[in-house]
Design a protein around this motif. Structure first.
Motif, short mmCIF file in Angstrom:
data_model
loop_
_atom_site.label_atom_id
_atom_site.label_comp_id
_atom_site.label_asym_id
_atom_site.label_seq_id
_atom_site.Cartn_x
_atom_site.Cartn_y
_atom_site.Cartn_z
N UNK A 1 8.52 107.51 1.35
CA UNK A 1 8.70 107.87 2.10
C UNK A 1 8.93 108.61 2.22
N UNK A 2 8.58 109.29 0.73
CA UNK A 2 8.61 110.99 0.95
C UNK A 2 7.79 112.17 1.73
N UNK A 3 6.93 110.93 1.76
CA UNK A 3 5.30 111.50 2.32
C UNK A 3 5.04 112.74 3.45
N UNK A 4 5.07 113.21 3.97
CA UNK A 4 4.74 113.68 5.22
C UNK A 4 4.01 114.34 5.71
N UNK A 5 2.46 113.45 5.19
CA UNK A 5 1.41 114.09 5.42
C UNK A 5 1.28 115.58 5.64
N UNK B 1 1.11 106.47 3.35
CA UNK B 1 1.68 105.29 4.21
C UNK B 1 0.91 104.05 4.86
N UNK C 1 3.97 102.36 2.86
CA UNK C 1 4.73 102.59 4.00
C UNK C 1 4.71 101.72 5.37
N UNK D 1 4.09 118.55 -3.17
CA UNK D 1 4.58 119.40 -3.91
C UNK D 1 5.96 118.91 -3.82
N UNK D 2 5.73 117.62 -3.33
CA UNK D 2 7.05 117.24 -2.67
C UNK D 2 7.49 115.99 -4.57
N UNK D 3 9.33 115.71 -4.30
CA UNK D 3 9.80 114.80 -5.72
C UNK D 3 8.41 114.13 -5.99
N UNK E 1 -3.94 102.74 12.49
CA UNK E 1 -2.52 102.86 11.72
C UNK E 1 -2.55 104.62 11.06
N UNK E 2 -3.05 105.18 10.68
CA UNK E 2 -3.09 106.70 9.81
C UNK E 2 -2.98 107.66 11.14
N UNK F 1 3.88 113.31 11.17
CA UNK F 1 5.21 114.06 10.46
C UNK F 1 6.38 113.81 11.60
N UNK G 1 3.91 125.78 0.33
CA UNK G 1 3.41 124.49 0.78
C UNK G 1 4.74 124.32 1.10
N UNK H 1 7.54 123.27 1.21
CA UNK H 1 8.23 121.40 0.31
C UNK H 1 9.56 121.70 -0.01
N UNK I 1 10.96 118.23 2.02
CA UNK I 1 11.67 116.87 1.33
C UNK I 1 12.96 117.12 1.83
N UNK J 1 14.62 113.97 2.46
CA UNK J 1 13.85 112.36 1.42
C UNK J 1 12.95 111.28 1.90
N UNK J 2 12.68 111.66 3.44
CA UNK J 2 12.14 110.36 3.97
C UNK J 2 10.72 110.93 5.30
N UNK J 3 10.56 111.91 4.84
CA UNK J 3 9.64 112.13 5.91
C UNK J 3 8.82 112.71 6.84
N UNK J 4 9.36 112.79 7.07
CA UNK J 4 9.66 113.26 8.98
C UNK J 4 9.82 114.53 8.74
#
Lengths: 391, 478
Positions: free
Chosen positions: A12-16, A49, A52, A84-86, B27-28, B33, B342, B344, B348, B351-354
């Motif tokens: 879930x941490x990936x924002x693409x 994704x 996910x 770059x994300x955790x 889907x992708x 985001x 980046x 980052x 982050x 912590x949930x990609x939004x």
């Protein structure tokens, strides 16, 4: 090694944001799958994704394209360097956990992987050769069999180097180096069981565990101090993946690490020099995923007559040859095309010698060099070193 | 035409391996985001040449199939979500840098070229030239950013990245190819003047009027000397007053600001973030350049003198703090000081990609009030008051963006987020700011307030260029 349930909090941490797609310092492609297929599912962010989507019920393994995307990845981990994300350090764990779940649900592995796994079950090597073949390269070399005699060092040859006749020079050169240096070492010969990297990478964790448990028991029983491997895949599996199954008591070193120590200790004496220009390819499972970058380079720099030049993408950023993660088995044309890109990068340095430290990379490079008609010569580091110790 | 037949025709155009309609691919490409609702395309097509783009557009017209252009999907506005399905035209393979002309100072690019790639090419092979870079991940498209009026680190002297466009090549919805600017007349890609500026038919349109297949953007000479500094004003009003007056000195290449929240995020703070007593409210970033040390010194004197005046007026701030010195102590600040970046630490936070925003351009004379009100709205909804701003085109207008990293997993958060974004959007419009890269819901708000003449003209242009409404339908209120 991560379980499927454990990847939830990471995917879930990936924002693409797309940073995984290229190397940050040089802005060159990082992902062999992305470079080949270009569509979003094939990049790290795409696989995240997809994971996910599966977790949230929007996708199933049986949906078209899902298994393809999950398996079209050499698990080289370059995305881990760039992201770059955790969650970055868990990206390969995520792909492998996805593959393991695909296998559990009957959707994986790919059909072309199944004979490898069947061979592992039947012969304890993925190359469909009887166990006796594993000792063939060592005949008449006077090497101890550690299942019968004591030795301080076990040379864990690995299936590819032991069984591929075109790579026999890797184990013979390694043995010759160890003998020259007076190292008390032996091999397991036909008793050597595959590290099961193949099973782990394509998602058959039951098979992986069963072979890993047997190996751990065997390797701990031998009373050896050190295990050295020729193969980057064996190295990464024994050292970094086995701890999830059990502890191996002896220290594990790649041959390049061990030989570098021998060189430092003055145990190896060069008898000639090679007037060649060499470049070095970091095998992903030794370098980026194993943390071994410097010993091979230091050895190369120490070789008399060798001029060492680096490629654009090196160390953590090294571009994968495209052989690993079951890719060369399932997508041989892609693997060959991809290594062609790396060969071009090596050619750009002006080198005439391409050196690496992994039999699996070696197979791919040799195929690629032949296909491209490149004038580069591929050689394993130990083979090159060994050749300079002989009159 | 049956879907299978359309797929077959697309495969004939682009090649079988460059057309996908499997579930994983759809889907992708159905989501990004942001909080915008996902919607799947029917096919994703990856052309390599303008001719293939033309053929796709002709097919789309013939079959009345929607087409949505795409490169990296990182626009933070749901602009590449194909809300009516159809074809996603992923332009990643059209990624050649066709020309870097150091003599006339432009770069001719295909739409898949990213800021990272352009920067790498310039740094390696054309070290005397630079382009402008966004405060965004490096692998976003130079073309898309320009067409969407992005803001970059040289926006202060030169304006939004759309102002950097000197010529275009566009595939129209009909499939016809047109060149815009000097390229249309002389074949040289140097300028949009002195011609009717047809680039306006494609800039800011979110891909509703054509697919740009080549773009020429202006380059700048790389300065010999560069100075960067942080200034930390304690109040928003001081920050904005300082930005405006520094802008008017005409010595700066960049002046931008981030609220105090960003500093804490950069050091890994998650969860509720509060401002400590006595903490500066803003991180101002200034950059200026010079051809000689003497020129740099003179500019430094001008900046310092203006800051002295602020001190005398009793305005409180810290700095200027030389960024090179700060970076030696705190390398984390590189993320604010070097572009592209980046980001980052922003991405982050939840912590949930939004990640989403309402970004806008408006009058710098009214920066403070919408900032204070917008920050209050964010806090009311439980989001930290993270925003940034930038002085554009010599301070003639300014950017103001409210940024929200959010938890995508929680529908309640998404609900709250939407309400928050809408409230901020209304506020910005009330205060004279116009959202850019406007998602559908924001575009509707803009249109509802727009002069009817403007709306009618907008509709007429769209109707003329795209009579079948096939390009990116559902966006900009169409």
């Amino acid at each position: 090694m991560m379980e499927f349930d454990d990847i939830r909090s990471w995917v879930v941490r990936c924002v693409r944001c797309g940073t995984c797609k290229f190397t940050n310092e040089t802005y060159l492609p990082s992902c062999p799958a992305g470079e080949r297929f270009r569509f979003e599912p094939f990049y790290a962010s795409g696989k995240n994704f997809i994971a996910r989507g599966i977790i949230e019920g929007a996708l199933k393994f049986s949906d078209p394209g899902v298994v393809d995307a999950i398996y079209s990845c050499p698990t080289c981990g370059n995305c881990q360097t760039q992201c770059p994300l955790p969650h970055h350090e868990h990206l390969v764990d995520i792909y492998e956990a996805l593959r393991a779940r695909a296998v559990e649900e009957g959707a994986g592995p790919l059909p072309s992987h199944k004979p490898l796994l069947a061979s592992l079950r039947q012969y304890e090597n993925p190359w469909m050769q009887p166990r006796a073949s594993k000792a063939r390269w060592a005949k008449e070399l006077g090497i101890k069999d550690v299942s019968r005699e004591k030795a301080r060092v076990l040379y864990f040859v690995g299936c590819t180097a032991a069984l591929d006749p075109t790579l026999r020079n890797i184990p013979t050169a390694t043995a010759s180096l160890l003998q020259s240096a007076g190292v008390d070492f032996g091999i397991l010969g036909e008793a050597e069981i595959c590290c099961a990297s193949t099973a782990l990478r394509v998602g058959d964790r039951i098979l992986f565990r069963s072979l890993a448990e047997r190996n751990i028991e065997l390797l701990n029983r031998l009373k050896i101090e050190t295990i050295i491997t020729s193969c980057a895949g064996c190295y990464k599996t024994l050292k970094h993946d086995y701890p999830a199954v059990g502890k191996i008591r002896p220290q594990i070193l790649h041959s390049s690490e061990f030989i570098y120590r021998l060189l430092l200790g003055g145990k190896l004496k060069f008898k000639k020099e090679a007037t060649r220009v060499a470049t070095y390819h970091d095998p992903c499972h030794l370098g980026r995923l194993g943390g071994v970058f410097d010993p091979p380079r230091r050895i190369l720099r120490a070789l008399p007559g060798i001029t060492f030049r680096e490629m654009d993408r090196i160390r953590e950023n090294a571009y994968c040859c495209g052989a690993g993660g079951g890719v060369r088995t399932a997508f041989p044309d892609w693997a060959t095309d991809n290594v062609g890109l790396r060969i071009e990068e090596a050619e750009k340095t002006g080198a005439n010698l391409l050196v690496s430290t992994c039999p699996f990379c070696a197979q791919n490079f040799m195929t690629g060099i032949e296909k491209k008609g490149s004038s580069l010569e591929y050689i394993d580091l130990v083979d090159l070193l060994s050749s300079l110790l002989r009159e | 035409m049956e879907k299978e037949n359309i797929k077959k025709r697309l495969e004939e155009i682009a090649g079988k391996e460059w057309v996908r309609d499997d579930a994983a691919t759809l889907f992708l490409y159905s989501r990004d985001m942001t909080e915008n609702e996902p919607h799947a395309p029917d096919w994703v097509v990856m052309p390599e040449k303008p001719e293939q783009v033309q053929a796709v557009m002709r097919l789309a017209n013939e079959t009345l199939t929607p087409v949505t252009p795409y490169v990296s999907g990182a626009n933070v506005g749901g602009l590449t979500i194909p809300v009516r399905g159809g074809i996603i035209l992923d332009l990643k393979r059209m990624n050649r840098i066709l020309e870097i002309n150091e003599s006339d100072m432009y770069a001719l690019l295909e739409p898949g070229v990213t800021f990272g790639h352009l920067r790498a090419e310039l740094d390696r092979n054309h070290p005397k030239a630079i382009y402008t870079y966004p405060m965004a991940p490096p692998f976003t498209s130079v073309t898309c950013n320009a067409l969407l009026d992005g803001l970059c680190n040289l926006s202060h002297p030169h304006g939004a990245t759309s102002d950097w466009i000197s010529s275009l090549e566009v595939v129209l919805p009909s499939g016809e190819l047109a060149r815009i600017g000097s390229a249309a007349i002389t074949g040289r890609w140097v300028s949009r003047v002195p011609l009717p500026d047809l680039a306006g038919l494609f800039i800011g349109w979110q891909g509703l009027t054509g697919i740009v297949t080549k773009i020429a953007v202006q380059l700048c000479p790389k300065p010999a000397f560069l100075k960067r500094a942080f200034i930390l004003p304690y109040s928003y009003s001081t920050a904005y007053e300082m930005m405006r007056e520094l802008s008017w000195t005409r010595v700066l290449d960049d002046i931008a600001g981030l609220s105090w929240v960003a500093g804490k995020m950069m050091y890994g703070r998650h969860g509720p973030i509060t401002r400590d007593p006595g903490e500066p409210g803003f991180i101002l970033f200034i950059e200026y350049s010079a051809n000689t040390r003497a020129e740099l010194w003179s500019k430094t004197m001008i900046v310092n003198s203006l800051l002295k005046d602020f001190e005398k007026k009793g305005k409180t701030f810290e700095g200027p703090l030389d960024i090179n010195a700060i970076l030696r102590l705190f390398p984390e600040y590189t993320k604010l000081a070097n572009f592209p970046t980046t980001l980052d630490f922003l991405l982050d936070y939840a912590e949930s990609g939004g990640f989403t925003w309402v970004g806008s351009y408006g009058p710098t004379s009214n920066w403070t009030r919408p900032t204070e009100k917008g920050a209050a709205i964010m806090e009311k909804y439980g989001f930290p008051p993270l925003f940034n701003c930038r002085s554009m085109k010599g301070g003639h207008y300014g950017a103001l963006r409210f940024l929200i990293p959010f938890d995508r997993r929680d529908p309640e958060v998404t609900k709250k987020l939407r309400a928050c974004l809408e409230e901020i959007c209304d506020l910005l419009l009330d205060e004279g700011f116009i959202p850019y890269k406007a998602p559908n819901w924001a575009a509707k708000k803009i249109i509802s307030r727009a002069d009817p003449g403007w709306v009618n003209l907008l509709k007429a242009v769209k109707k003329t260029l795209d009579p079948n409404g096939i390009l990116n339908p559902g966006h900009w209120g169409f």
